[in-house]
Design a protein around this motif. Sequence first.
Motif, PDB file in Angstrom:
ATOM      1  N   VAL A  99       0.863  -1.185   0.000  1.00 48.90           N
ATOM      2  CA  VAL A  99       0.000   0.000   0.000  1.00 48.90           C
ATOM      3  C   VAL A  99       0.897   1.232   0.000  1.00 48.90           C
ATOM      4  O   VAL A  99       1.809   1.338   0.830  1.00 48.90           O
ATOM      5  N   PRO A 100       0.690   2.181  -0.908  1.00 51.29           N
ATOM      6  CA  PRO A 100       1.556   3.371  -0.965  1.00 51.29           C
ATOM      7  C   PRO A 100       1.448   4.215   0.307  1.00 51.29           C
ATOM      8  O   PRO A 100       0.399   4.255   0.953  1.00 51.29           O
ATOM      9  N   PHE A 101       2.545   4.895   0.637  1.00 45.04           N
ATOM     10  CA  PHE A 101       2.547   5.742   1.827  1.00 45.04           C
ATOM     11  C   PHE A 101       1.553   6.898   1.697  1.00 45.04           C
ATOM     12  O   PHE A 101       1.044   7.390   2.708  1.00 45.04           O
ATOM     13  N   ASP A 102       1.267   7.323   0.469  1.00 41.43           N
ATOM     14  CA  ASP A 102       0.275   8.383   0.268  1.00 41.43           C
ATOM     15  C   ASP A 102      -1.107   7.957   0.782  1.00 41.43           C
ATOM     16  O   ASP A 102      -1.897   8.805   1.213  1.00 41.43           O
ATOM     17  N   GLU A 103      -1.398   6.656   0.729  1.00 41.59           N
ATOM     18  CA  GLU A 103      -2.685   6.166   1.217  1.00 41.59           C
ATOM     19  C   GLU A 103      -2.632   5.834   2.706  1.00 41.59           C
ATOM     20  O   GLU A 103      -3.653   5.878   3.397  1.00 41.59           O
ATOM     21  N   ILE A 104      -1.458   5.489   3.193  1.00 41.41           N
ATOM     22  CA  ILE A 104      -1.311   5.154   4.608  1.00 41.41           C
ATOM     23  C   ILE A 104      -1.334   6.411   5.476  1.00 41.41           C
ATOM     24  O   ILE A 104      -1.926   6.421   6.566  1.00 41.41           O
ATOM     25  N   ALA A 105      -0.721   7.485   4.986  1.00 45.95           N
ATOM     26  CA  ALA A 105      -0.545   8.695   5.785  1.00 45.95           C
ATOM     27  C   ALA A 105      -1.848   9.245   6.376  1.00 45.95           C
ATOM     28  O   ALA A 105      -1.900   9.538   7.580  1.00 45.95           O
ATOM     29  N   PRO A 106      -2.938   9.392   5.586  1.00 53.82           N
ATOM     30  CA  PRO A 106      -4.171   9.933   6.174  1.00 53.82           C
ATOM     31  C   PRO A 106      -4.755   9.044   7.271  1.00 53.82           C
ATOM     32  O   PRO A 106      -5.424   9.540   8.176  1.00 53.82           O
ATOM     33  N   MET A 107      -4.499   7.739   7.205  1.00 56.70           N
ATOM     34  CA  MET A 107      -5.049   6.816   8.195  1.00 56.70           C
ATOM     35  C   MET A 107      -4.469   7.054   9.575  1.00 56.70           C
ATOM     36  O   MET A 107      -5.133   6.821  10.589  1.00 56.70           O
ATOM     37  N   ILE A 108      -3.212   7.503   9.633  1.00 50.14           N
ATOM     38  CA  ILE A 108      -2.549   7.748  10.919  1.00 50.14           C
ATOM     39  C   ILE A 108      -2.332   9.243  11.160  1.00 50.14           C
ATOM     40  O   ILE A 108      -1.617   9.620  12.090  1.00 50.14           O
ATOM     41  N   GLU A 109      -2.943  10.056  10.290  1.00 49.08           N
ATOM     42  CA  GLU A 109      -2.866  11.519  10.413  1.00 49.08           C
ATOM     43  C   GLU A 109      -1.416  11.999  10.442  1.00 49.08           C
ATOM     44  O   GLU A 109      -1.015  12.814  11.265  1.00 49.08           O
ATOM     45  N   ARG A 110      -0.640  11.479   9.507  1.00 48.50           N
ATOM     46  CA  ARG A 110       0.765  11.874   9.340  1.00 48.50           C
ATOM     47  C   ARG A 110       1.002  12.215   7.871  1.00 48.50           C
ATOM     48  O   ARG A 110       0.177  11.904   7.002  1.00 48.50           O
TER      49      ARG A 110
END
Length: 295
Positions: free
Chosen positions: A135-146
Amino acid sequence: MDEPRSLIERFEEARPHLRAVAYRMLGSLSEADDALQETWLRVSRADTTGVENLTGWLTTVVGRVCLNMLRARQSRREDPFEMQAPGRSAGQEEADDPEQEALMADSVGLALLVVLDTLTPAERLAFVLHDMFAVPFDEIAPMIERTPAAARQLASRARRRVKGGTPAPDADPARRRRVVDAFLAATRGGNFEALVALLHPDVVLRADAMVVPSPEPIVVRGAVAVARGAMAAMGRARFTGAALVDGAAGLAMAPRGRLFLVLTFAVTDDGLISAVDVIADPEQLRRVDIAVLDA
């Protein structure tokens, strides 16, 4: 009626993938199935008409659900497992299907589950989704608010923890690994003769007072006596796997991926086990460094 039925079918097609994600996030099949149930409740209420990659979208949904479950678990500061874990009662153990749980742990790698359990929820999410499921970091970032850069940093930190530190000096680490694997195989298989053959005649097993538990630490001497003790613990061996324990090949027992005890070994030059140390004291376990053994 056609659209809901189509969504159900597509969700069921993605279920094995989603269950794999949830299991690696949570380390427990029963909790993974709970996460999938919550994921379906969310998905069934959502408008998915504009979703092009449904499996990718479902992966992020189940990731968010698991993240919330990890955070709730952390805030509860769960009590340590009893020795009969993973089931807290006969009924719960039957419902959890310990055999399936053990098979799943073997397929993922028990040492990896132990290390994942030491990560923060955000680190675990970033590492599992990116390193295991691309999963790209662009999609992970909003999930952890980073930011994506911060998410990448979390995954990198987790990756270093999984790999562990510098292994302890060992004249023949491959031999030690073979001996440890053989010890586990003999114990799981109930092969008493094979186990005795791995042990030095004067082998000493030391177990701290939390292993049984008992008022005092336990000391067992002699190959036959140590092998008998191992046979008595054969049922627990299904939740035990090879791991780097303080930089050397050892064994870790971890029902539901949460460290319960470790075994360290001293091995002679001719490949016999001369000493076994069993550690279950929570304070000592917190000081033990667990990492994943290279295949």
